[in-house]
Motif scaffolding. Sequence first.
Motif, mmCIF file in Angstrom:
data_model
loop_
_atom_site.group_PDB
_atom_site.id
_atom_site.type_symbol
_atom_site.label_atom_id
_atom_site.label_comp_id
_atom_site.label_asym_id
_atom_site.label_seq_id
_atom_site.Cartn_x
_atom_site.Cartn_y
_atom_site.Cartn_z
ATOM 1 N N PHE A 178 0.824 -1.299 0.120
ATOM 2 C CA PHE A 178 -0.195 -0.211 0.252
ATOM 3 C C PHE A 178 0.919 0.954 0.040
ATOM 4 C CE2 PHE A 178 -1.920 -3.200 2.479
ATOM 5 C CZ PHE A 178 -3.113 -3.575 1.535
ATOM 6 N N THR A 179 0.151 2.715 -0.057
ATOM 7 C CA THR A 179 1.321 3.534 -0.356
ATOM 8 C C THR A 179 0.875 4.112 1.688
ATOM 9 O OG1 THR A 179 -1.335 4.737 -0.174
ATOM 10 C CG2 THR A 179 -0.597 4.604 -2.413
ATOM 11 N N ASP A 180 1.520 5.451 1.565
ATOM 12 C CA ASP A 180 2.144 5.879 3.225
ATOM 13 C C ASP A 180 1.103 5.761 3.683
ATOM 14 O OD1 ASP A 180 4.904 5.073 2.807
ATOM 15 O OD2 ASP A 180 5.216 7.445 2.429
ATOM 16 N N HIS A 181 0.026 6.555 2.453
ATOM 17 C CA HIS A 181 -1.389 6.824 2.994
ATOM 18 C C HIS A 181 -2.363 5.709 3.748
ATOM 19 C CE1 HIS A 181 -4.749 9.383 4.568
ATOM 20 N NE2 HIS A 181 -5.167 8.765 3.408
ATOM 21 N N GLU A 182 -2.375 4.882 2.739
ATOM 22 C CA GLU A 182 -3.359 3.540 3.378
ATOM 23 C C GLU A 182 -2.766 2.852 4.070
ATOM 24 O OE1 GLU A 182 -4.142 2.883 -1.534
ATOM 25 O OE2 GLU A 182 -2.439 2.009 -0.756
ATOM 26 N N LYS A 183 -1.072 2.985 4.575
ATOM 27 C CA LYS A 183 -0.765 2.306 5.939
ATOM 28 C C LYS A 183 -0.600 2.661 6.468
ATOM 29 C CE LYS A 183 3.234 0.261 2.741
ATOM 30 N NZ LYS A 183 5.224 0.338 3.035
ATOM 31 N N LEU A 184 -1.139 4.079 6.953
ATOM 32 C CA LEU A 184 -1.423 4.596 8.249
ATOM 33 C C LEU A 184 -1.964 3.273 9.542
ATOM 34 C CD1 LEU A 184 -1.407 8.157 7.124
ATOM 35 C CD2 LEU A 184 0.175 7.216 8.230
ATOM 36 N N ASN A 185 -3.056 2.924 8.699
ATOM 37 C CA ASN A 185 -4.167 1.998 9.104
ATOM 38 C C ASN A 185 -4.161 0.827 9.532
ATOM 39 O OD1 ASN A 185 -5.295 5.023 10.432
ATOM 40 N ND2 ASN A 185 -6.547 5.075 8.636
ATOM 41 N N LEU A 302 -7.019 8.581 10.715
ATOM 42 C CA LEU A 302 -6.500 8.998 12.518
ATOM 43 C C LEU A 302 -5.667 7.732 12.171
ATOM 44 C CD1 LEU A 302 -8.190 11.062 14.073
ATOM 45 C CD2 LEU A 302 -6.535 12.170 12.920
ATOM 46 N N PRO A 303 -4.197 7.766 12.386
ATOM 47 C CA PRO A 303 -3.489 6.261 13.106
ATOM 48 C C PRO A 303 -4.172 6.132 14.932
ATOM 49 C CG PRO A 303 -1.976 7.705 12.031
ATOM 50 C CD PRO A 303 -3.526 8.856 12.161
ATOM 51 N N GLU A 305 -2.341 4.748 17.052
ATOM 52 C CA GLU A 305 -1.403 5.829 17.951
ATOM 53 C C GLU A 305 -2.280 6.933 18.446
ATOM 54 O OE1 GLU A 305 2.523 7.633 16.820
ATOM 55 O OE2 GLU A 305 2.191 5.521 15.241
ATOM 56 N N VAL A 306 -2.899 7.892 17.671
ATOM 57 C CA VAL A 306 -3.544 9.263 17.058
ATOM 58 C C VAL A 306 -4.609 9.298 17.656
ATOM 59 C CG1 VAL A 306 -4.112 11.467 15.927
ATOM 60 C CG2 VAL A 306 -1.986 9.837 15.674
ATOM 61 N N VAL A 307 -5.090 7.950 17.733
ATOM 62 C CA VAL A 307 -6.268 7.476 18.153
ATOM 63 C C VAL A 307 -6.428 6.922 19.584
ATOM 64 C CG1 VAL A 307 -8.541 6.389 18.268
ATOM 65 C CG2 VAL A 307 -7.642 7.207 15.892
ATOM 66 N N ASN A 308 -5.342 6.743 19.852
ATOM 67 C CA ASN A 308 -5.464 6.538 21.596
ATOM 68 C C ASN A 308 -5.031 7.279 22.584
ATOM 69 O OD1 ASN A 308 -5.677 3.734 20.833
ATOM 70 N ND2 ASN A 308 -3.604 3.450 20.043
ATOM 71 N N VAL A 309 -4.052 8.504 21.861
ATOM 72 C CA VAL A 309 -4.314 9.591 22.694
ATOM 73 C C VAL A 309 -5.469 10.715 22.077
ATOM 74 C CG1 VAL A 309 -2.369 11.866 22.340
ATOM 75 C CG2 VAL A 309 -1.579 9.757 21.616
ATOM 76 N N LEU A 310 -6.036 10.777 21.766
ATOM 77 C CA LEU A 310 -6.659 11.465 21.588
ATOM 78 C C LEU A 310 -8.548 10.803 22.573
ATOM 79 C CD1 LEU A 310 -9.172 12.381 18.838
ATOM 80 C CD2 LEU A 310 -10.610 12.047 20.153
ATOM 81 N N VAL A 311 -8.620 9.703 22.758
ATOM 82 C CA VAL A 311 -8.890 8.833 23.689
ATOM 83 C C VAL A 311 -8.777 9.037 25.589
ATOM 84 C CG1 VAL A 311 -9.871 6.887 24.273
ATOM 85 C CG2 VAL A 311 -9.737 7.325 22.080
ATOM 86 N N ASN A 338 -3.372 17.903 10.892
ATOM 87 C CA ASN A 338 -1.744 17.602 9.477
ATOM 88 C C ASN A 338 -1.769 16.287 11.095
ATOM 89 O OD1 ASN A 338 -1.602 15.135 7.759
ATOM 90 N ND2 ASN A 338 -0.072 16.509 7.460
ATOM 91 N N VAL A 339 -2.441 16.021 12.053
ATOM 92 C CA VAL A 339 -1.669 15.385 12.545
ATOM 93 C C VAL A 339 -1.999 13.616 12.648
ATOM 94 C CG1 VAL A 339 -2.131 14.733 15.559
ATOM 95 C CG2 VAL A 339 -2.539 16.388 15.119
ATOM 96 N N THR A 340 -0.433 12.877 12.796
ATOM 97 C CA THR A 340 -0.410 11.284 11.894
ATOM 98 C C THR A 340 0.453 10.924 13.631
ATOM 99 O OG1 THR A 340 1.999 12.635 10.891
ATOM 100 C CG2 THR A 340 -0.616 12.748 9.828
ATOM 101 N N THR A 341 0.953 11.700 13.886
ATOM 102 C CA THR A 341 2.016 10.901 14.873
ATOM 103 C C THR A 341 2.059 10.854 16.187
ATOM 104 O OG1 THR A 341 3.623 12.322 15.214
ATOM 105 C CG2 THR A 341 4.068 11.424 13.506
ATOM 106 N N LYS A 342 1.910 10.538 17.763
ATOM 107 C CA LYS A 342 1.708 9.652 18.145
ATOM 108 C C LYS A 342 2.231 11.753 19.059
ATOM 109 C CE LYS A 342 4.174 8.319 20.805
ATOM 110 N NZ LYS A 342 5.220 6.738 22.097
ATOM 111 N N GLU A 343 3.685 11.543 18.983
ATOM 112 C CA GLU A 343 3.622 13.017 19.473
ATOM 113 C C GLU A 343 3.211 14.260 19.554
ATOM 114 O OE1 GLU A 343 6.454 9.873 19.558
ATOM 115 O OE2 GLU A 343 5.754 10.724 17.562
ATOM 116 N N GLN A 344 2.915 14.269 17.937
ATOM 117 C CA GLN A 344 2.226 15.532 17.479
ATOM 118 C C GLN A 344 0.823 15.597 17.709
ATOM 119 O OE1 GLN A 344 1.963 14.900 14.147
ATOM 120 N NE2 GLN A 344 3.145 15.401 12.870
ATOM 121 N N ALA A 345 0.295 14.168 18.460
ATOM 122 C CA ALA A 345 -0.840 14.254 19.082
ATOM 123 C C ALA A 345 -0.660 15.130 20.367
ATOM 124 C CB ALA A 345 -1.586 12.946 19.509
#
Length: 400
Positions: A178-185, A302-303, A305-311, A338-345
């Motif tokens: 998959f592309t990088d975008h498709e691999k996020l999840n 949302l990846p 790891e980002v979902v988990n930080v949000l929760v 454009n939050v895509t990583t745990k650190e950004q979240a």
Amino acid sequence: MELRDKDTYRVELIENINFNSLTSLVALYQPILGRDALNFYFTISIEGTNQKSLENHQRLSKIMNMDIPTMERARKKCEQFYLMRTYFKVDNDKSTYIYVVNPPLSIQAFVKHDLYSRLLLKVLGQKQYELTIAKVCRAETNKNGYEDISDQFDKNLLANWDAENEVQFTKVQPSFNFTDHEKLNINFNYEELFDTTSTLVFPVEARTKENLQIIGEYATLYGLSASKVRILIGRCMDLPTSTLDVDKFKKLCSTQNPDAVVTSKDPYMLPPVSFLQARQHGVPVASVDRRLLEYLNLELKLPAEVVNVLVDYVLSVNQNRLTKRFVEAVASTWVRENVTTKEQAIAQTKKNPITKQVTRKKDILPAYYEKMKAGEEEVTETMTEEEKSELLRKLKELGE
């Protein structure tokens, strides 16, 4: 019983082939077995290494380029030298074979065998017999000064390969690049799924890039292993048409508990459902919360790891409640940022901290209360006993 191409078989390997066994088979057994028997032995040994379900003999015929009668003679030759044993059963006109593959004798054991060694001498003659024994019982020949003149693969073998062949080949090649975008999840072991899932359960026609992406996304979200996914795929396949019921697969995934809620050095890297279940001390996640996680992970992309930080963030500021509108509002902001990583979240949670305020519901006072401000005595003179009691109650509540 005559062997038919539709008859099925299963292979049981007693021991994998090592180099000593390979040498014994090629140098010592081959002259007395013949190449067809050796081909059959090698082929079923390899086929049986990762066999998970019954296969038919038509497959063996294709990959060995050998017709059924020749295959049966080759099998019997192997049986005569105890390289394999065959078990047979008929059930409702369906014939099934079990091939138990034995390891060959070692080089030393073969040479000392009274019958096999004499037969090899008879077949090869004294000169070739002595040369063969010398070869297999001595060190590798020194190749210094020699030129490698080995023949190369003949590309002309694919000279007639056309667009139709390429389309067919592409269809049977499972693609999960998959592309990088498709691999996020996606964090799923496709190799294990393919190694343990027979084409009878998951036909190659159904292993499209679209299907594999959905499988990976939902397995990641719900924390499902390849073994559990294999079971769900089997329940969602329409075998006559070789199609996967994607909607049914999604629904079944949403009802599954994670295979294991495990502790991790970084809990934010867990599948979202596993993360929330861990936050609930192992209590299964409610269906409404599962749908919310699915929306965040699969629709908003949302990846995990980002979902988990949000929760984790929402639970900490919202009295351990996942209020849908509140979660969606935060998630939409993170998508725009454009939050895509745990650190950004995590940085987002510190950027605009939210303090929840508890507000009291404002009571609506009767219309006569406003009139009373102009002249309390006039108003009270025209009030009924019931209105007076209501007014006193409201005044008392305001004073508390």
